[in-house]
Scaffold this motif. Structure first.
Motif, short mmCIF file in Angstrom:
data_model
loop_
_atom_site.label_atom_id
_atom_site.label_comp_id
_atom_site.label_asym_id
_atom_site.label_seq_id
_atom_site.Cartn_x
_atom_site.Cartn_y
_atom_site.Cartn_z
N SER A 232 0.86 -1.18 0.00
CA SER A 232 0.00 0.00 0.00
C SER A 232 0.90 1.23 0.00
O SER A 232 2.09 1.15 0.37
N GLU A 233 0.35 2.35 -0.40
CA GLU A 233 1.15 3.57 -0.43
C GLU A 233 1.66 3.93 0.96
O GLU A 233 2.80 4.38 1.14
N CYS B 36 2.59 1.02 -6.35
CA CYS B 36 1.85 0.69 -5.13
C CYS B 36 0.46 0.20 -5.54
O CYS B 36 0.01 0.44 -6.66
N LEU B 37 -0.24 -0.46 -4.62
CA LEU B 37 -1.55 -1.00 -4.93
C LEU B 37 -2.61 0.08 -5.14
O LEU B 37 -3.54 -0.08 -5.93
N ASP B 38 -2.47 1.20 -4.45
CA ASP B 38 -3.55 2.18 -4.33
C ASP B 38 -3.97 2.84 -5.64
O ASP B 38 -3.15 3.08 -6.53
N ASP C 148 -4.00 0.55 5.20
CA ASP C 148 -4.61 -0.26 4.15
C ASP C 148 -4.51 0.41 2.78
O ASP C 148 -4.34 1.63 2.68
N THR C 149 -4.68 -0.39 1.75
CA THR C 149 -4.74 0.14 0.39
C THR C 149 -5.97 1.03 0.24
O THR C 149 -7.05 0.69 0.71
N TRP D 59 -8.57 2.13 -2.02
CA TRP D 59 -9.24 1.79 -3.28
C TRP D 59 -10.38 2.76 -3.56
O TRP D 59 -10.98 3.32 -2.66
N ARG E 70 -2.85 4.64 -10.89
CA ARG E 70 -2.27 4.05 -9.69
C ARG E 70 -1.12 4.93 -9.20
O ARG E 70 -0.60 5.77 -9.93
#
Length: 420
Positions: free
Chosen positions: A282-283, A354-356, A370-371, A373, A381
């Motif tokens: 995650s960021e 990163c996932l975010d 947490d990510t 979303w 992203r």
């Protein structure tokens, strides 16, 4: 000598703080005028006034202590000699941040490691020495210790401290003699984003906000080309992967020319192979891991040099000399300097996915690591860390960039996280 004692000795000798008005001006210049109503000693001697002030500043926490000292060092109240000594104190505090700012290094019911808990009569040097010898192995099967070098520089890019540190990692066997080293990151709290004192910064790095992070493992380096090939050879999960997407570099260079979707597929295949939960960070996890307890623009402290990181050294961040522009990625870890967690190349070399989803600022950002979303069809992203082709401003710990999830480039790579 303790940090409090060092600071007190410096401040009581400042000639421009003998009058009440001068003392109030000092608080205003440093941004601590909110303490006016809590100080009872404006009319007393310098030693009485500063003793009380230092206690108040220390009670506000290490982040605020560093802000106070930095602002004081840059103010008209500090001559050259005082400024140098204040910068040395900042460096000493920063060497303690790895242990003091990450509470999960203090033993809990089922947490991972122990660090030295400071006592009033322990010096920074003693604490640092004991930390390197008394860390306990996290209760994770297969953990191994490793040592690494940490360097701190001043605003001119001059090295002011070099030390050896220790952390722990797990090795993942990818096959054919290729390993992946995953470094243990203790849980804790940190301030995410850039503070006002950082100077040039961007609106997407605000507002600064406190985030709580759970322990996790993260790859010591960005994923390399040889690691990519081993995992890309595994059975497909959602999409195909090229075995050799990068156009430059060799086995130990970071993988590039991979999209966010490619990076996610890499994690999915590795998860299938190992039975573990591999993913992009995650960021918040990325910035926490990069900072490794520091609050300065870089984990090197006030600035960055091309001896320490791979970026466009033709540009300066503070007062350091201009360096070199390599115009290409370099092998991971080849500059041999890590941050306080033992992670390499967190500033420069390649941007890291990163996932975010991308958000224009941190309003309503999660505070649990947490990510973040979106429920929308957002295809942008977050990337972190800067790269070989960027100026130092984009390589700061708080710097962030957006890219379409399908985009590929020779300056974009990634590193991965394993959930605990």
């Amino acid at each position: 000598m303790s940090i409090k004692s060092q600071l007190l000795q410096l401040l009581v000798k400042m000639p421009a703080t003998l009058q009440i008005g001068e003392r109030k001006a000092l608080l205003m210049v440093t941004g601590f005028d909110h303490l006016n109503t809590r100080i009872n000693s404006f009319e007393k001697s310098n030693i009485v006034f500063f003793t009380e002030l230092i206690e108040l500043v220390f009670s506000e926490g290490q982040d605020q202590l560093l802000v106070f000292i930095r602002m004081l060092a840059d103010s008209e109240f500090s001559g050259l000699e005082t400024r140098q000594k204040l910068n040395a104190i900042i460096a000493e505090i920063s060497t303690l941040e790895f242990q003091q700012r990450n509470s999960d290094f203090i033993e809990r019911k089922s947490t991972q490691a122990i660090s030295i808990i400071s006592t009033p009569n322990q010096s920074g040097e003693i604490l640092e020495e004991e930390q390197d010898t008394k860390l306990l192995v996290p209760p994770i099967l297969g953990t191994q210790p490793f040592e690494f070098t940490v360097v701190m520089v001043d605003a001119q890019g001059k090295e002011i401290k070099r030390s050896q540190r220790q952390n722990y990692y797990l090795t993942e066997d990818l096959g054919n003699g290729v390993n992946l080293e995953m470094v243990y990151i203790p849980g804790g709290e940190f301030w995410m984003g850039s503070p006002e004192s950082e100077g040039k910064r961007y609106s997407n790095e605000r507002p600064q906000h406190k985030v709580t992070i759970k322990p996790f493992l993260i790859s010591k380096y960005a994923i390399t080309q040889v690691q990519w090939r081993e995992v890309a050879s595994l059975q497909e999960v959602r999409q195909t992967l090229k075995l050799r997407p990068s156009r430059n570099g060799g086995k130990s260079h970071p993988i590039t020319q991979v999209s966010w979707f490619d990076a996610v597929e890499f994690c999915d295949r590795l998860s299938e192979k190992t039975g573990k939960q591999y993913r992009l960070p995650s960021e918040a996890e990325w910035e926490y891991a990069c900072r490794s307890g520091t609050t300065t623009p870089f984990h090197f402290r006030e600035t960055i040099t091309s001896d320490l990181a791979n970026y466009d050294g033709r540009y300066s961040y503070r007062s350091e000399r201009k360096g070199i522009y390599r115009e290409i990625t370099i092998p991971v870890g080849s500059l041999q300097i890590a941050n306080f967690f033992g992670l390499f190349d967190m500033h420069g070399n390649v941007w890291e996915w990163c996932l975010d989803h991308w958000h224009e600022n941190y309003n309503n950002a999660p505070n649990n690591g947490d990510t973040w979303w979106d429920s929308s069809d957002n295809q942008t992203r977050v990337m972190r860390g800067g790269s070989w082709r960027n100026d130092p401003h984009l390589c700061r710990s708080s710097s962030r960039l957006q890219k379409n999830a399908s985009e590929m480039s020779n300056h974009i790579g990634f590193r991965i996280v394993c959930s605990l």
